[in-house]
Motif scaffolding. Structure first.
Motif, PDB file in Angstrom:
ATOM      1  N   ASP A  21      13.147  99.974  79.985  1.00 36.39           N
ATOM      2  CA  ASP A  21      11.577  99.223  79.890  1.00 36.39           C
ATOM      3  C   ASP A  21      10.898 100.250  80.592  1.00 36.39           C
ATOM      4  O   ASP A  21      10.890 100.710  81.616  1.00 36.39           O
ATOM      5  CB  ASP A  21      11.933  97.846  80.578  1.00 36.39           C
TER       6      ASP A  21
ATOM      7  N   HIS B 184       3.640  98.334  77.086  1.00 39.55           N
ATOM      8  CA  HIS B 184       4.603  98.072  77.793  1.00 39.55           C
ATOM      9  C   HIS B 184       5.853  97.784  76.597  1.00 39.55           C
ATOM     10  O   HIS B 184       5.694  97.050  75.848  1.00 39.55           O
ATOM     11  CB  HIS B 184       4.674  96.426  78.700  1.00 39.55           C
ATOM     12  N   THR B 185       7.034  98.506  76.848  1.00 40.35           N
ATOM     13  CA  THR B 185       8.020  98.583  75.812  1.00 40.35           C
ATOM     14  C   THR B 185       9.593  98.818  76.384  1.00 40.35           C
ATOM     15  O   THR B 185       9.729  99.385  77.430  1.00 40.35           O
ATOM     16  CB  THR B 185       7.824 100.228  75.143  1.00 40.35           C
ATOM     17  N   ARG B 186      10.208  98.083  75.694  1.00 38.71           N
ATOM     18  CA  ARG B 186      11.610  97.967  75.648  1.00 38.71           C
ATOM     19  C   ARG B 186      12.251  98.948  74.627  1.00 38.71           C
ATOM     20  O   ARG B 186      12.188  98.397  73.411  1.00 38.71           O
ATOM     21  CB  ARG B 186      12.291  96.581  75.883  1.00 38.71           C
TER      22      ARG B 186
ATOM     23  N   LEU C  33      19.100  97.963  85.469  1.00 38.05           N
ATOM     24  CA  LEU C  33      18.037  98.035  84.473  1.00 38.05           C
ATOM     25  C   LEU C  33      16.763  98.003  85.219  1.00 38.05           C
ATOM     26  O   LEU C  33      16.509  96.989  86.013  1.00 38.05           O
ATOM     27  CB  LEU C  33      18.084  97.060  83.414  1.00 38.05           C
TER      28      LEU C  33
ATOM     29  N   THR D  12       5.106 106.008  75.254  1.00 36.54           N
ATOM     30  CA  THR D  12       4.874 104.719  75.233  1.00 36.54           C
ATOM     31  C   THR D  12       3.069 104.339  74.949  1.00 36.54           C
ATOM     32  O   THR D  12       2.417 104.803  75.468  1.00 36.54           O
ATOM     33  CB  THR D  12       5.286 103.929  76.360  1.00 36.54           C
TER      34      THR D  12
ATOM     35  N   MET E   8      19.164 102.305  77.273  1.00 38.19           N
ATOM     36  CA  MET E   8      18.045 101.300  77.140  1.00 38.19           C
ATOM     37  C   MET E   8      17.117 101.474  78.246  1.00 38.19           C
ATOM     38  O   MET E   8      17.720 101.711  79.421  1.00 38.19           O
ATOM     39  CB  MET E   8      18.569  99.839  77.017  1.00 38.19           C
TER      40      MET E   8
ATOM     41  N   GLU F  92      10.748  95.727  72.196  1.00 40.78           N
ATOM     42  CA  GLU F  92       9.322  95.159  72.383  1.00 40.78           C
ATOM     43  C   GLU F  92       8.531  96.064  72.398  1.00 40.78           C
ATOM     44  O   GLU F  92       8.840  97.355  73.171  1.00 40.78           O
ATOM     45  CB  GLU F  92       9.594  94.147  73.562  1.00 40.78           C
TER      46      GLU F  92
END
Length: 237
Positions: free
Chosen positions: A171, A226-228, A140, A223, A169, A195
């Motif tokens: 980030d 800042h994103t997950r 990740l 986005t 998934m 998030e």
């Protein structure tokens, strides 16, 4: 492209002290006739489990169960003989198949745990129950989608699932564009913001919002912070 918006603040809730749960789809005490499933996706529960507490031994059958610890760790024990701990950064897959019993408890005696528990309808029914887990902490990385589960039994990079589904998934920094391609013509995607904040087809999604997308071959995700993200690419049945 067709879409269904699932706002975080419209999820079902259940607070029984040791468990505080948010239900994206009808589950337990929560029922909504328009939120029973999205394609093969039947359950998406966002659980906060009190220190030392958890789910005692209970049965499942004919469901693909994916557990994603976001914070903390879970102790797992099942009738197949598997005993272990699943930490944040790891993913667990359990094919309930013809029938299995298991228990899940917060591994910590002092801190709460936050997990996503996801159920999919299986591709084949009554298969032999199976269990697997894998750490993704080494792969990740920022601004990259990582495949967590897939239909590929031979993959060494992802966990196999008994369904034509792929979970990814990642980030991402603010201001990034993710051009996601649906894996199969009959599939759609359920995009869940763990998030951060994103925009898809002019729809803004914030923390724990989701968008179901289908009748398209690709999705452009932008986005806003800042994103997950968790993308569940699943048959629409």
């Amino acid at each position: 492209m067709k879409t269904i918006f699932y706002p975080a603040n419209e999820r079902g809730t259940n607070d029984i002290g040791w468990l505080k749960a948010k239900f994206s789809f009808s589950f337990g005490p929560y029922y909504h006739p328009e939120k029973v499933h999205f394609g093969a996706l039947r359950v998406l529960n966002d659980d906060i489990i009190e220190a030392g507490a958890g789910f005692g031994t209970h049965p499942h059958d004919n469901m693909e169960i994916i557990t994603i610890p976001l914070e903390g760790a879970l102790e797992h024990k099942d009738s197949m003989g598997n005993i272990g701990v699943i930490h944040s950064g790891e993913i667990q897959v359990m094919s309930a198949g013809s029938g299995v019993t298991h228990s899940e408890y917060n591994h910590s005696q002092t801190e709460g745990a936050n997990t996503l528990q996801i159920w999919l309808f299986p591709k084949e029914r009554n298969i032999k129950p199976r269990y697997d887990q894998k750490s993704f902490t080494d792969v990740l990385e920022i601004n990259k989608l990582v495949t967590l589960v897939s239909p590929d039994k031979d993959s060494k990079d992802s966990l196999w699932i008994n369904q034509d589904a792929t979970f990814s998934m990642g980030d991402f920094d603010a201001g990034k564009q993710i051009d996601y391609t649906i894996t199969r013509p009959e599939n759609g995607a359920y995009i869940f913001v763990i998030e951060g904040s994103v925009k898809i087809n002019d729809q803004l999604l914030n923390k724990r919002d989701a968008l179901g997308v289908y009748d398209t071959g690709s999705i452009l995700i932008e986005t806003e912070a800042h994103t997950r993200l968790l993308i569940m690419d699943i048959p629409m049945m």
